[in-house]
Write a protein that holds these residues in place. Structure first.
Motif, PDB file in Angstrom:
ATOM      1  N   LYS A  13       0.867  -1.192   0.000  1.00  0.00           N
ATOM      2  CA  LYS A  13       0.000   0.000   0.000  1.00  0.00           C
ATOM      3  C   LYS A  13       0.904   1.244   0.000  1.00  0.00           C
ATOM      4  O   LYS A  13       1.924   1.269   0.691  1.00  0.00           O
ATOM      5  N   THR A  14       0.534   2.249  -0.766  1.00  0.00           N
ATOM      6  CA  THR A  14       1.353   3.468  -0.824  1.00  0.00           C
ATOM      7  C   THR A  14       1.073   4.346   0.396  1.00  0.00           C
ATOM      8  O   THR A  14      -0.077   4.714   0.657  1.00  0.00           O
ATOM      9  N   LEU A  15       2.134   4.669   1.128  1.00  0.00           N
ATOM     10  CA  LEU A  15       2.009   5.535   2.305  1.00  0.00           C
ATOM     11  C   LEU A  15       2.202   6.993   1.903  1.00  0.00           C
ATOM     12  O   LEU A  15       2.621   7.282   0.779  1.00  0.00           O
ATOM     13  N   VAL A  16       1.886   7.909   2.826  1.00  0.00           N
ATOM     14  CA  VAL A  16       2.239   9.321   2.588  1.00  0.00           C
ATOM     15  C   VAL A  16       3.084   9.808   3.761  1.00  0.00           C
ATOM     16  O   VAL A  16       2.860   9.421   4.910  1.00  0.00           O
ATOM     17  N   SER A  17       4.066  10.635   3.447  1.00  0.00           N
ATOM     18  CA  SER A  17       4.887  11.228   4.506  1.00  0.00           C
ATOM     19  C   SER A  17       5.167  12.682   4.133  1.00  0.00           C
ATOM     20  O   SER A  17       4.951  13.091   2.981  1.00  0.00           O
ATOM     21  N   PHE A  18       5.647  13.422   5.112  1.00  0.00           N
ATOM     22  CA  PHE A  18       5.838  14.863   4.913  1.00  0.00           C
ATOM     23  C   PHE A  18       7.212  15.288   5.407  1.00  0.00           C
ATOM     24  O   PHE A  18       7.764  14.691   6.337  1.00  0.00           O
ATOM     25  N   GLU A  19       7.718  16.348   4.785  1.00  0.00           N
ATOM     26  CA  GLU A  19       8.966  16.954   5.251  1.00  0.00           C
ATOM     27  C   GLU A  19       8.648  18.345   5.777  1.00  0.00           C
ATOM     28  O   GLU A  19       7.942  19.111   5.129  1.00  0.00           O
ATOM     29  N   SER A 294       1.403   3.160  -9.779  1.00  0.00           N
ATOM     30  CA  SER A 294       2.592   2.398 -10.180  1.00  0.00           C
ATOM     31  C   SER A 294       3.163   1.600  -9.007  1.00  0.00           C
ATOM     32  O   SER A 294       4.083   0.805  -9.181  1.00  0.00           O
ATOM     33  N   GLY A 295       2.646   1.867  -7.791  1.00  0.00           N
ATOM     34  CA  GLY A 295       3.059   1.055  -6.639  1.00  0.00           C
ATOM     35  C   GLY A 295       4.229   1.597  -5.843  1.00  0.00           C
ATOM     36  O   GLY A 295       4.922   0.824  -5.172  1.00  0.00           O
ATOM     37  N   VAL A 296       4.469   2.926  -5.884  1.00  0.00           N
ATOM     38  CA  VAL A 296       5.584   3.467  -5.081  1.00  0.00           C
ATOM     39  C   VAL A 296       5.311   3.209  -3.594  1.00  0.00           C
ATOM     40  O   VAL A 296       4.152   3.170  -3.161  1.00  0.00           O
ATOM     41  N   PRO A 297       6.363   3.026  -2.800  1.00  0.00           N
ATOM     42  CA  PRO A 297       6.131   2.715  -1.380  1.00  0.00           C
ATOM     43  C   PRO A 297       5.511   3.866  -0.609  1.00  0.00           C
ATOM     44  O   PRO A 297       4.806   3.656   0.385  1.00  0.00           O
ATOM     45  N   CYS A 298       5.785   5.083  -1.054  1.00  0.00           N
ATOM     46  CA  CYS A 298       5.371   6.245  -0.267  1.00  0.00           C
ATOM     47  C   CYS A 298       5.384   7.475  -1.155  1.00  0.00           C
ATOM     48  O   CYS A 298       6.203   7.579  -2.077  1.00  0.00           O
ATOM     49  N   LEU A 299       4.480   8.405  -0.899  1.00  0.00           N
ATOM     50  CA  LEU A 299       4.521   9.725  -1.556  1.00  0.00           C
ATOM     51  C   LEU A 299       5.028  10.693  -0.499  1.00  0.00           C
ATOM     52  O   LEU A 299       4.403  10.845   0.549  1.00  0.00           O
ATOM     53  N   HIS A 300       6.155  11.325  -0.775  1.00  0.00           N
ATOM     54  CA  HIS A 300       6.807  12.159   0.239  1.00  0.00           C
ATOM     55  C   HIS A 300       6.670  13.628  -0.187  1.00  0.00           C
ATOM     56  O   HIS A 300       7.245  14.034  -1.202  1.00  0.00           O
ATOM     57  N   TYR A 301       5.908  14.390   0.595  1.00  0.00           N
ATOM     58  CA  TYR A 301       5.621  15.783   0.202  1.00  0.00           C
ATOM     59  C   TYR A 301       6.497  16.769   0.963  1.00  0.00           C
ATOM     60  O   TYR A 301       6.571  16.734   2.198  1.00  0.00           O
ATOM     61  N   TYR A 302       7.119  17.661   0.200  1.00  0.00           N
ATOM     62  CA  TYR A 302       7.881  18.772   0.798  1.00  0.00           C
ATOM     63  C   TYR A 302       6.880  19.859   1.141  1.00  0.00           C
ATOM     64  O   TYR A 302       6.335  20.507   0.246  1.00  0.00           O
TER      65      TYR A 302
END
Ligand code: FAD
Length: 318
Positions: A13-19, A294-302
């Motif tokens: 499952k694609t996670l989301v994270s933040f910077e 496409s199955g990326v592990p995580c979407l990392h937002y700045y």
């Protein structure tokens, strides 16, 4: 928990994270809490906190001469990480850079992190200071992120700088490193840059977070190139939306990335900055959805302090 354990636990499952960025010196921790309060509903498994080395500024003295002074405008990375973990029960990923640190100071910083229970770190070189032409390391510091990765991986094996320390505590850091789908700006070419990225992974890096990009084709090509080169760790796309017209020039100048013509044309035609922001949000949503598919592990937002924009994008994606 380690970043890579979060990926494993998510089972595809694609996670989301933040910077987030530390506030300017003199600012309040509340600004970070406000940003994260608004983003916690998306259940980010980890939050990155950037590190900012000292910069040179020029102050005018009463005599009229200029005085060069070194200041750190955004201190507090480690404290913010500890506060985030305490308040939100979410893992924090401090960024650690080579610039400005001796190897000994790096070791001490890692010991602090270890004692605080922070076992994730993004290992970076850092950039040249303002008014400096090129990156210069501390005289007893690391020149490349590769050397920093080696030091952290060494501590994971119980190796400290003092050779008299035997059977030192083995740390257990999960090490992330930066990757550049459009190559790092100093690198003579894409393949050379990729070879150095592979060296970081071979030295012990567990995952890669990419520089921002606005054309997913660049990311997909990058992942293919990494896999062909034998880089098999998770690759996390870093995303930042366009939100102002001036960024059409400022982002390529600062981050050395290309903006697709369709995005630029639409932003140029937009009436005002609010219209540009709408276009940027929609573009970033479409990017995110395709990456997720496409199955990326995580979407990392700045986040860059723009909580509302990032919130709107994330809401449309998760
Ligand atoms: P490196 O991997 O060391 O690469 C730097 C350059 O040297 C590249 O051109 C590479 O090809 C080359 N190279 C690498 N190893 C060798 C070698 N052994 N011999 C010769 N050449 C080599 N900056 C901050 O100051 N604070 C932050 O918090 C921060 N966060 C970031 C987060 C992400 C996800 C990204 C992508 C960047 C971040 N940066 C941050 C910016 C980063 O510090 C710069 O991009 C910096 O110019 C390069 O860092 P790096 O770790 O990629 O360097």
């Amino acid at each position: 928990m380690k970043v890579t354990d979060h990926f494993a636990k998510a089972k595809g499952k694609t996670l989301v994270s933040f910077e987030v960025l530390p506030p300017l010196k003199g600012g309040s921790m509340q600004a970070i809490f406000n940003t994260l309060d608004a983003l916690m509903e998306f259940k980010p498994p980890f939050i990155d906190v950037t590190y900012h080395r000292e910069e040179f500024i020029y102050k005018v003295r009463p005599s009229g001469y200029y005085e060069k002074a070194a200041i750190r405008k955004r201190p507090g990375t480690v404290g913010i990480c500890a506060a985030i973990m305490h308040r939100f029960k979410v893992d924090a990923v401090p960024h650690l850079i080579c610039g400005g640190f001796s190897r000994d100071e790096t070791e001490n910083a890692l010991i602090d992190l270890n004692f605080l229970g922070i076992n994730n770190v993004l290992a970076l070189r850092g950039d040249a200071r303002q008014f400096e032409e090129r990156f210069t390391p501390h005289e007893d510091g690391h020149k490349y992120a590769l050397d920093l990765v080696r030091q952290i991986a060494g501590m994971n094996q119980g190796h400290y700088l003092d050779p008299d320390i035997v059977n030192g505590e083995k740390t257990d850091f999960c090490i992330g490193v930066a990757g550049y789908p459009e190559k790092h700006f100093e690198s003579p070419n894409f393949d050379t840059d990729l070879a150095y990225t592979k060296m970081k992974v071979d030295a012990g890096a567990h995952y890669i977070v990419t520089q921002m990009f606005f054309d997913n084709a660049r990311f997909f090509e990058y992942v293919d190139a990494c896999r062909n080169a034998g880089i098999n760790v998770p690759i996390v796309p870093g995303l930042k939306p366009l939100t102002r017209r001036y960024q059409l020039n400022a982002i390529p100048r600062k981050f050395f990335v290309n903006m697709p013509k369709d995005l630029v044309d639409a932003a140029m035609k937009a009436g005002d900055d609010e219209a540009v922001r709408q276009i940027g949000i929609e573009w970033c949503i479409q990017q995110s959805l395709e990456l997720k598919k496409s199955g990326v592990p995580c979407l990392h937002y700045y986040t860059m302090g723009d909580t509302d924009t990032i919130r709107r994008i994330t809401k449309a994606v998760v």
